[in-house]
Design a protein around this motif. Sequence first.
Motif, PDB file in Angstrom:
ATOM      1  N   ILE A  75       0.900  -1.363  -0.200  1.00  0.00           N
ATOM      2  CA  ILE A  75      -0.105   0.068   0.011  1.00  0.00           C
ATOM      3  C   ILE A  75       0.934   1.362   0.803  1.00  0.00           C
ATOM      4  O   ILE A  75       0.593   2.248  -0.663  1.00  0.00           O
ATOM      5  N   GLY A  76       2.229   1.788   0.773  1.00  0.00           N
ATOM      6  CA  GLY A  76       2.681   1.998   0.636  1.00  0.00           C
ATOM      7  C   GLY A  76       3.284   3.115   2.320  1.00  0.00           C
ATOM      8  O   GLY A  76       3.176   2.484   3.263  1.00  0.00           O
ATOM      9  N   ARG A  77       3.922   4.498   2.287  1.00  0.00           N
ATOM     10  CA  ARG A  77       3.936   4.612   3.673  1.00  0.00           C
ATOM     11  C   ARG A  77       3.194   4.718   4.566  1.00  0.00           C
ATOM     12  O   ARG A  77       3.583   5.737   6.282  1.00  0.00           O
ATOM     13  N   GLU A  78       1.842   4.959   3.837  1.00  0.00           N
ATOM     14  CA  GLU A  78       1.069   5.602   5.377  1.00  0.00           C
ATOM     15  C   GLU A  78       0.680   4.278   6.501  1.00  0.00           C
ATOM     16  O   GLU A  78       0.125   4.008   6.934  1.00  0.00           O
ATOM     17  N   ALA A  79       0.836   3.503   5.831  1.00  0.00           N
ATOM     18  CA  ALA A  79       0.745   1.802   6.446  1.00  0.00           C
ATOM     19  C   ALA A  79      -0.786   1.848   7.478  1.00  0.00           C
ATOM     20  O   ALA A  79      -0.237   1.939   8.529  1.00  0.00           O
ATOM     21  N   PRO A  80      -1.512   1.684   6.849  1.00  0.00           N
ATOM     22  CA  PRO A  80      -3.252   1.121   7.715  1.00  0.00           C
ATOM     23  C   PRO A  80      -3.291  -0.152   8.073  1.00  0.00           C
ATOM     24  O   PRO A  80      -3.806   0.169   9.524  1.00  0.00           O
ATOM     25  N   ILE A  81      -2.925  -0.607   7.709  1.00  0.00           N
ATOM     26  CA  ILE A  81      -2.698  -2.207   8.418  1.00  0.00           C
ATOM     27  C   ILE A  81      -2.155  -1.511   9.559  1.00  0.00           C
ATOM     28  O   ILE A  81      -2.670  -2.699  10.356  1.00  0.00           O
ATOM     29  N   LEU A  82      -0.570  -1.503   9.500  1.00  0.00           N
ATOM     30  CA  LEU A  82       0.426  -1.493  10.589  1.00  0.00           C
ATOM     31  C   LEU A  82      -0.339  -1.004  11.929  1.00  0.00           C
ATOM     32  O   LEU A  82      -0.830  -1.046  13.071  1.00  0.00           O
ATOM     33  N   LEU A  83      -2.000   0.310  11.136  1.00  0.00           N
ATOM     34  CA  LEU A  83      -2.045   0.721  12.433  1.00  0.00           C
ATOM     35  C   LEU A  83      -3.064   0.575  12.881  1.00  0.00           C
ATOM     36  O   LEU A  83      -3.039   0.689  14.367  1.00  0.00           O
ATOM     37  N   VAL A  84      -3.670  -0.109  12.400  1.00  0.00           N
ATOM     38  CA  VAL A  84      -5.031  -0.679  12.944  1.00  0.00           C
ATOM     39  C   VAL A  84      -4.634  -2.355  13.658  1.00  0.00           C
ATOM     40  O   VAL A  84      -4.591  -2.699  15.044  1.00  0.00           O
ATOM     41  N   VAL A  85      -3.306  -3.028  13.221  1.00  0.00           N
ATOM     42  CA  VAL A  85      -2.905  -3.367  14.635  1.00  0.00           C
ATOM     43  C   VAL A  85      -2.171  -2.672  15.517  1.00  0.00           C
ATOM     44  O   VAL A  85      -2.647  -3.499  16.191  1.00  0.00           O
ATOM     45  N   CYS A  86      -1.610  -1.608  15.399  1.00  0.00           N
ATOM     46  CA  CYS A  86      -1.208  -1.330  16.620  1.00  0.00           C
ATOM     47  C   CYS A  86      -2.225  -0.495  17.183  1.00  0.00           C
ATOM     48  O   CYS A  86      -2.467  -0.949  18.700  1.00  0.00           O
ATOM     49  N   LEU A  87      -2.984  -0.402  17.149  1.00  0.00           N
ATOM     50  CA  LEU A  87      -4.423  -0.157  17.647  1.00  0.00           C
ATOM     51  C   LEU A  87      -4.819  -1.336  18.776  1.00  0.00           C
ATOM     52  O   LEU A  87      -4.973  -0.918  19.723  1.00  0.00           O
ATOM     53  N   LEU A  88      -4.936  -1.986  17.717  1.00  0.00           N
ATOM     54  CA  LEU A  88      -5.141  -3.203  18.821  1.00  0.00           C
ATOM     55  C   LEU A  88      -4.617  -3.826  19.160  1.00  0.00           C
ATOM     56  O   LEU A  88      -5.338  -4.011  21.295  1.00  0.00           O
ATOM     57  N   LEU A  89      -3.610  -3.692  19.431  1.00  0.00           N
ATOM     58  CA  LEU A  89      -2.351  -4.323  20.733  1.00  0.00           C
ATOM     59  C   LEU A  89      -2.699  -3.287  21.721  1.00  0.00           C
ATOM     60  O   LEU A  89      -2.419  -3.650  22.706  1.00  0.00           O
ATOM     61  N   ALA A  90      -2.369  -1.691  21.605  1.00  0.00           N
ATOM     62  CA  ALA A  90      -2.824  -0.756  22.147  1.00  0.00           C
ATOM     63  C   ALA A  90      -3.852  -0.845  23.184  1.00  0.00           C
ATOM     64  O   ALA A  90      -3.657  -0.831  24.297  1.00  0.00           O
ATOM     65  N   VAL A  91      -4.710  -1.189  22.632  1.00  0.00           N
ATOM     66  CA  VAL A  91      -5.913  -1.519  23.807  1.00  0.00           C
ATOM     67  C   VAL A  91      -6.278  -2.779  24.587  1.00  0.00           C
ATOM     68  O   VAL A  91      -6.097  -2.147  25.473  1.00  0.00           O
TER      69      VAL A  91
END
Length: 347
Positions: A75-91
């Motif tokens: 997808i590129g530098r925006e990394a939206p999937i990694l964002l979702v993964v990090c949000l789940l891990l954070a919660v």
Amino acid sequence: MRTATWGDLLAAVVFAIVTYEKPPCFKAYAMASKGLMDSATTPDRVPDRSLSWRLIISVVLITVLGSAFYWDHRIGREAPILLVVCLLLAVRGAWEMTSLLKIRNFQPHFSLVGPCVIAIILATWLKPLGIGDPENIGLSYLGPTMLTFSLVVMLLFLISTFRFREPGKSMETLSAEILIVVYVGVFLSMTAQLRWVAGAEAGYLVLGSLLVAAKGGDIGAFALGKMFGRKKLNPHLSPGKTWWGARGALIASAIFSWAWLTYMPGVFDPKWEPCPWPLAVLYGIVVGIVGMVGDLCESLIKRDVGKKDSAPLMPGFGGILDLLDSVLYTGPVAYLFWSLFPMATWR
């Protein structure tokens, strides 16, 4: 249908390493050898059910995470999937740590720290998404993450003033909430920023180097500690860790780091040169040392509150904090290492 490559195989190995944890049967044998369990209750073979669960879950995790990160790279530098993964891990991490710290006078509120860690993770993505004024020198030096963290601490103080009823609880609860925000939110944010520290195109090469070195160190520590470990590293805090295990962690971290940073750059791009081997080995040793400290720090939290593990997430595995303790603690140091040393030969 796409043919599997060596890169796919190495990625599968990486994610298998990430999900590694000692099977329950080894814990039972260790307890029996120390006289903490009656020999009659010691299992005489590996529990098939536990092993089956671990294999099934590992295969699922490898498939899901490998596919998700592959497409996130595309997808590129925006990394939206990694964002979702990090949000789940954070919660999940914030919930586990809130549950751990609800003892004595500590009464942290997940309804408060949960949104705080989410805000810090979202702030990490402001620059990759191109949000904000790039000419704002003050913000660029401070960084959206640290600005958000400062505002979060101010908010926690403000809410504590309204919750105050009597002496003896406010400072303990406030301290616990700030610790959760730092340990889960800030550490995870710094680890996620490895996605861009050496260029967006090499994001998962850099993240993979941390995961391989940190979790490879865990495997080396368990292997050598199991075979030769006698003298305890810190018997009061973590009785299972030995000096031989520490040596195994450093050796394995160095080997895994060297292998990853030598052979994987060419998999990401045939034009990329391997990282200099002295830096790759030094990076692995540093990650191994800091990863052991991170493991001990999580043990400090659990021992002080009188709990053995954080909340279990899946059969055969501990919680998110148990899986990511060395990775979270090592993330900021890895980010500093990649920022200071010429590791990225492709730039």
